[in-house]
Design a protein around this motif. Structure first.
Motif, short mmCIF file in Angstrom:
data_model
loop_
_atom_site.label_atom_id
_atom_site.label_comp_id
_atom_site.label_asym_id
_atom_site.label_seq_id
_atom_site.Cartn_x
_atom_site.Cartn_y
_atom_site.Cartn_z
N PRO A 195 20.65 -32.03 -16.09
CA PRO A 195 20.75 -32.01 -17.56
C PRO A 195 20.85 -30.60 -18.12
CG PRO A 195 19.05 -33.56 -16.84
CD PRO A 195 19.48 -32.80 -15.62
N ARG A 196 20.10 -29.65 -17.57
CA ARG A 196 20.12 -28.30 -18.13
C ARG A 196 21.47 -27.61 -17.92
NH1 ARG A 196 19.43 -23.83 -15.18
NH2 ARG A 196 18.40 -22.79 -16.93
N LYS A 197 22.25 -28.10 -16.96
CA LYS A 197 23.59 -27.54 -16.75
C LYS A 197 24.63 -28.13 -17.70
CE LYS A 197 22.81 -24.80 -13.16
NZ LYS A 197 23.06 -23.34 -13.21
N GLY A 198 24.24 -29.20 -18.42
CA GLY A 198 25.13 -29.74 -19.45
C GLY A 198 26.36 -30.47 -18.94
N VAL A 199 26.27 -31.08 -17.77
CA VAL A 199 27.45 -31.73 -17.19
C VAL A 199 27.95 -32.86 -18.08
CG1 VAL A 199 28.42 -32.71 -15.08
CG2 VAL A 199 26.42 -31.21 -14.95
N ASP A 200 27.05 -33.58 -18.72
CA ASP A 200 27.44 -34.69 -19.59
C ASP A 200 28.28 -34.21 -20.77
OD1 ASP A 200 25.06 -34.51 -21.98
OD2 ASP A 200 24.53 -33.73 -20.03
N GLY A 209 15.29 -35.77 -6.73
CA GLY A 209 14.51 -36.23 -7.88
C GLY A 209 15.35 -36.39 -9.14
N TYR A 210 16.60 -35.89 -9.11
CA TYR A 210 17.48 -36.01 -10.27
C TYR A 210 18.64 -36.96 -10.00
CZ TYR A 210 15.20 -32.29 -12.90
OH TYR A 210 14.29 -31.56 -13.61
N GLU A 211 18.45 -37.84 -9.05
CA GLU A 211 19.50 -38.80 -8.75
C GLU A 211 19.81 -39.68 -9.97
OE1 GLU A 211 17.63 -37.49 -5.00
OE2 GLU A 211 16.84 -38.30 -6.89
N TRP A 212 18.80 -39.89 -10.82
CA TRP A 212 19.00 -40.68 -12.04
C TRP A 212 20.07 -40.07 -12.94
CZ3 TRP A 212 18.40 -38.21 -16.66
CH2 TRP A 212 17.66 -37.03 -16.66
#
Length: 388
Positions: A209-214, A241-244
Motif C-alpha cells: 500500500p505505501r508504494k501506491g500500486v493501486d 504478510g501482505y498477500e491480502w
C-alpha cells in the motif's frame, strides 16, 4: 596488517534483489575491486547470494537480529528477545572467526552490528538506505541510535540526511552523502515511435500500500474512460504478510477495463523497461531515494513519480520526468496523458536525460566512495562535504 589483504565483513538484512539489496551488490563490487577480501553475512538464502558470489564475496548465512517495526509492539517482544540473543551469539562468533578490519552495516535495521564491532574494537561503517520523515520520531531515534557507535555513516540522499537531523541530530556529524550508483543497459532499446494504440505503463517494486500500486490501476482506468487504451505491468511481489494487498490489486484489475499483467519478481528489470512506454513510481510513503526512477531514466523511458521525499532528488530536474501530487490517481493520469500527447518532444529529450543520469549515478563513482569509506582512516567532516 602488512602482508595481507584488508578484510571487510558486510552485513545485510535480506537476500532478495530489491533496492537496498542491489546497492549492497554494488558496495561489494567496489570493495572487491579495491582488492578487499569481503565476507557477507545474511539471515537467509535468496537470489542475492549468487550475485554476491559473482562479485567476489564469500557469503555466510547466520541467525541475525533484524529490527522490524512489528517487533517493537508488545506481542512482538518474545520474538525480539529470542532473535536478539541468537543474533548476538552468532555475530560474536563470526567476528572472532574472520577478524575483519571493518564491518560494513547495510541499512539501519541491524542495530547489533555497530555495537558488536565497537565491543571488538573494529571500526564500522553504517549505510542508511531508509528515511521516513512522516514516521514516529521516537521510533526513528531508536533505529538511528545504535549507529552512533559507527565511525562513519553513509546516507543515500539529502532527504535521508535531513531525516536524521530531524530525528537524531547527534548522528549527523558522522554522515556523508553518497548518492546511489545505478547500473544501466549499455544500449537501451529506443522508445516506440510513433506511440500507437495501447499505452504500456510499467510499475516496478514491492506490491504494498505505501508504494501506491493501486493508484497506477486507478490512473489506467481514468485514461480508459478518456478513450486511451492502457496496459499495466506490475513487476514485483509482496512482503510476507501482505498477500491480502495483491489479492486486492487482482480484484481491482478484474473490475477495470485495462489489461493488467502481474509479472511477479524478476532480477533483471531491463527487458520490462524495454517493453514499456512509461514508468510510474507512485509511492505514498517517504522514499529515501528512488533507484527505480533512475533506472527508468537510464532505460530512456519517461517517468512519472510522486513529488515527495527522496524521489525529488532521484527524478527531479529531468525534462522527461513528471513529478505529481502524492496519493493522487488523477494527477498520475493527467501526467500520463500529457506524456502521450507530447510523445515526439519527449523522445527527443530522452537521450539527454539518460546522459545526465549516467553522470550523476555512475556505479564506478559509488563503488569508489564505499570502498574509500570502508578502507580510509576517519577524519572530522561535514555531511555536505562529499555529495556524489
Amino acid at each position: 596488517m602488512t602482508g595481507r589483504r584488508r578484510k571487510v565483513l558486510a552485513v545485510h538484512p535480506g537476500a532478495e534483489l530489491f533496492g537496498s539489496d542491489r546497492m549492497l551488490r554494488e558496495s561489494v563490487a567496489g570493495l572487491t575491486a579495491a582488492d578487499v577480501d569481503v565476507v557477507v553475512a545474511l539471515p537467509g538464502q535468496g537470489p542475492l547470494v549468487a550475485e554476491l558470489t559473482a562479485a567476489g564475496a564469500s557469503v555466510r548465512i547466520i541467525p541475525m537480529f533484524v529490527l522490524r517495526k512489528k517487533l517493537l509492539k508488545p506481542r512482538g517482544w518474545p520474538t525480539l528477545l529470542a532473535t536478539f540473543a541468537r543474533g548476538l551469539i552468532a555475530g560474536r562468533r563470526l567476528l572472532r572467526r574472520h577478524r575483519p578490519d571493518a564491518v560494513y552495516v547495510s541499512t539501519i535495521i541491524l542495530p547489533q552490528w555497530p555495537l558488536l564491532a565497537r565491543l571488538h574494537r573494529i571500526r564500522s561503517i553504517s549505510h542508511v538506505h531508509e528515511a521516513e520523515r512522516s514516521g514516529n520520531r521516537w521510533i526513528n531515534r531508536l533505529l538511528y541510535l545504535p549507529h552512533l557507535a559507527s565511525q562513519r555513516v553513509l546516507v543515500n540522499s539529502r532527504f535521508s540526511l535531513e531525516t536524521i537531523r530531524w530525528a537524531f541530530s547527534p548522528l549527523v556529524r558522522r554522515c556523508e552523502i553518497v548518492y546511489n550508483g545505478v547500473p544501466s543497459p549499455r544500449h537501451p532499446k529506443p522508445p516506440r515511435e510513433p506511440l500507437e494504440d495501447v499505452l504500456r505503463v510499467l510499475y516496478m517494486g514491492r506490491l504494498s500500500p505505501r508504494k501506491g500500486v493501486d493508484l497506477v490501476l486507478d490512473a489506467a482506468e481514468l485514461l480508459q474512460q478518456q478513450g486511451q487504451k492502457v496496459k499495466v505491468t506490475l513487476l514485483g511481489t509482496t512482503f510476507t504478510g501482505y498477500e491480502w494487498y495483491e489479492e486486492q490489486l487482482r480484484s481491482q484489475a478484474s473490475a477495470g477495463r485495462s489489461e493488467v499483467e502481474f509479472a511477479g519478481f524478476h532480477p533483471e528489470v531491463w527487458p520490462f523497461l524495454a517493453d514499456a512506454d512509461v514508468l510510474v513510481v507512485p509511492s505514498r510513503g517517504d522514499e529515501p531515494f528512488g533507484n527505480t526512477a533512475v533506472e527508468g531514466i537510464l532505460a530512456q523511458r519517461p517517468v512519472v513519480a510522486s513529488d515527495s521525499s527522496g524521489l525529488r532528488e532521484a527524478a527531479g530536474g529531468y525534462s522527461t520526468t513528471r513529478l505529481v501530487r502524492t496519493d493522487d490517481a488523477d494527477a498520475i493520469a493527467d501526467a500520463l496523458a500529457e506524456i502521450a500527447e507530447s510523445w515526439p518532444v519527449i523522445i527527443d529529450d530522452l537521450p539527454a536525460s539518460r546522459a545526465r543520469a549516467l553522470e550523476r549515478h555512475a556505479p564506478a563513482v559509488y563503488r569508489r566512495a564505499v570502498a574509500a569509506a570502508c578502507c580510509a582512516p576517519d577524519r572530522a567532516r561535514r555531511p555536505e562535504e562529499k555529495d556524489l
